[in-house]
Design an enzyme around this catalytic site. Structure first.
Site, PDB file in Angstrom:
ATOM      1  N   ASP A 139      33.561  32.721  45.282  1.00  0.00           N
ATOM      2  CA  ASP A 139      32.829  33.533  44.297  1.00  0.00           C
ATOM      3  C   ASP A 139      31.815  32.655  43.550  1.00  0.00           C
ATOM      4  OD1 ASP A 139      34.735  35.800  44.754  1.00  0.00           O
ATOM      5  OD2 ASP A 139      36.118  34.319  43.945  1.00  0.00           O
ATOM      6  N   HIS A 199      40.288  36.833  41.595  1.00  0.00           N
ATOM      7  CA  HIS A 199      39.458  36.926  42.813  1.00  0.00           C
ATOM      8  C   HIS A 199      39.532  38.369  43.304  1.00  0.00           C
ATOM      9  CE1 HIS A 199      37.524  36.294  46.595  1.00  0.00           C
ATOM     10  NE2 HIS A 199      38.583  36.760  47.227  1.00  0.00           N
TER      11      HIS A 199
END
Ligand SMILES: NC(=O)C1=CN([C@@H]2O[C@H](COP(=O)(O)OP(=O)(O)OC[C@H]3O[C@@H](n4cnc5c(N)ncnc54)[C@H](O)[C@@H]3O)[C@@H](O)[C@H]2O)C=CC1
Ligand SMILES: O=C([O-])CC(=O)C(=O)O
Length: 329
Positions: free
Chosen positions: A160, A188
């Site tokens: 990410d 996440h």
């Protein structure tokens, strides 16, 4: 070159991330060009043969740093003396599966793996959980490894982080290397919060350089947070090479340190910093040095960021309560 090989255990070794990851570990990209590695590949019995095929290819690369490969479906063998454990194998969500079912199925994987790490891994073991739901799988594994310091259990939000760097670099028209201090907060998952308010572009505040709140809210944040789904939609399979690259980056940074004046994002066991309840495995800005991570302290969090961090952390707390309810922690 140091003489004793570092033992790196990879679970789910025959999967698509495994295939993109193992060759990079064996070539020295995980730990450095002077560190020999011994690979331990853990798979479920029906995938051991495929892992053997990957091992044949690893052998055929004649990597000078690769000191050996063991393939097993036995947890004790897999984690015996492990210095680094990359927990990639997980139970994917399949049609008709509720979130509780997914957490329960993964509990059946990460509880025994936590126990095996506790009983058999090396004293300096460092664990990265990649398999989803990564943060909560790390929480489960950690809670079954009471003898391993909590700071050795981490989950991956580096993908990410890298996605956020790439999107900001495109928007600002600067190379990725011009950007420092990017942060991913929380889970996440699609609730994660990629935060550019502390990021810098060539030393100037990134939000100020970009100066486009609409882009930030309507483009940047959703693009980063939903990138995994977009890749599945486009590729017909979830991200693999980029996930493997992020796993390499995560461990390399953890072991070798963050650069001066920069930090990275890792999901780590919260100590209560920034109002994230203690014990949750949540993503924070961290610096690494001497093989240890530390949460960056003292950042100012405005209302915009606070709301987004709180929403992702609330999801983590729900996942924790669900696995607690299932008796998994
Ligand atoms: N944290 C992150 O940023 C990302 C996480 N992921 C997650 O990583 C995981 C792996 O992804 P892929 O390699 O694409 O999946 P995959 O399905 O290709 O491979 C998974 C492998 O794990 C193995 N496995 C299943 N249970 C196991 C167990 N108990 N012990 C050992 N091995 C086991 C399977 O046999 C399979 O070979 C998935 O959960 C995926 O959602 C994927 C991308 C990014
Ligand atoms: O949903 C998945 O399996 C893939 C994933 O985590 C990502 O690409 O961020």
């Amino acid at each position: 070159m140091t003489s004793t090989p570092v033992t790196v255990t990879v679970t789910g070794a025959a999967g698509q991330i495994g295939y993109a990851l193992l060759f990079r570990i064996a070539s020295g990209q995980l730990l450095g060009p002077d560190v020999p590695v011994r690979l331990r590949l853990l798979e479920i019995p029906q995938a051991v043969k495929a892992a053997e095929g990957t091992a044949m290819e690893l052998e055929d690369c004649a990597f000078p740093l690769l000191a050996g490969i063991d393939i097993t479906d036995d947890l004790k063998t897999a984690f015996d003396g492990a210095n680094v454990a990359l927990l990639v194998g997980a139970r994917p969500r399949t049609k008709g599966m509720e979130r509780g079912d997914l957490l329960e199925a993964n509990g059946g994987i990460f509880k025994p793996q936590g126990e095996a790490i506790n009983a058999h891994a090396a004293e300096d073991v460092r664990v990265l959980v990649v398999g989803n739901p990564a943060n909560t799988n790390a929480l489960i594994a950690r809670s079954h490894a009471p003898d391993v310091p909590a700071d050795r259990f981490t989950a991956m939000t580096r993908l990410d982080h890298n996605r956020a760097l790439a999107q900001l670099s495109k928007k600002a028209g600067v190379p990725v290397s011009a950007i420092k201090k990017m942060t991913i907060w929380g889970n996440h998952s699609a609730t994660q919060y990629p935060d550019i308010f502390h990021a810098e572009i060539n030393g100037r505040g990134a939000a100020e350089v970009v100066d486009d709140q609409a882009w930030l809210e309507n483009d940047f944040i959703p693009t980063v947070a939903k990138r995994g789904a977009a890749i599945i939609e486009a590729r017909g399979a979830s991200s693999a090479a980029s996930a493997a690259g992020a796993a390499i980056d995560h461990v390399h940074t953890w072991v070798n340190g963050t650069a001066e004046g920069d930090w990275t994002s890792m999901a780590v066991v919260s100590d209560g910093s920034y109002g994230v309840p203690e014990g949750l495995v949540s993503s924070f800005p961290v610096t690494c040095s001497g093989g240890r991570w530390e949460i960056v302290q003292g950042l100012e969090i405005d209302d915009f960021s606070r709301g987004r961090i709180d929403a992702s952390v609330a999801e983590l707390a729900e996942e924790r309560d669900a696995v607690r309810g299932l008796g998994l922690i």
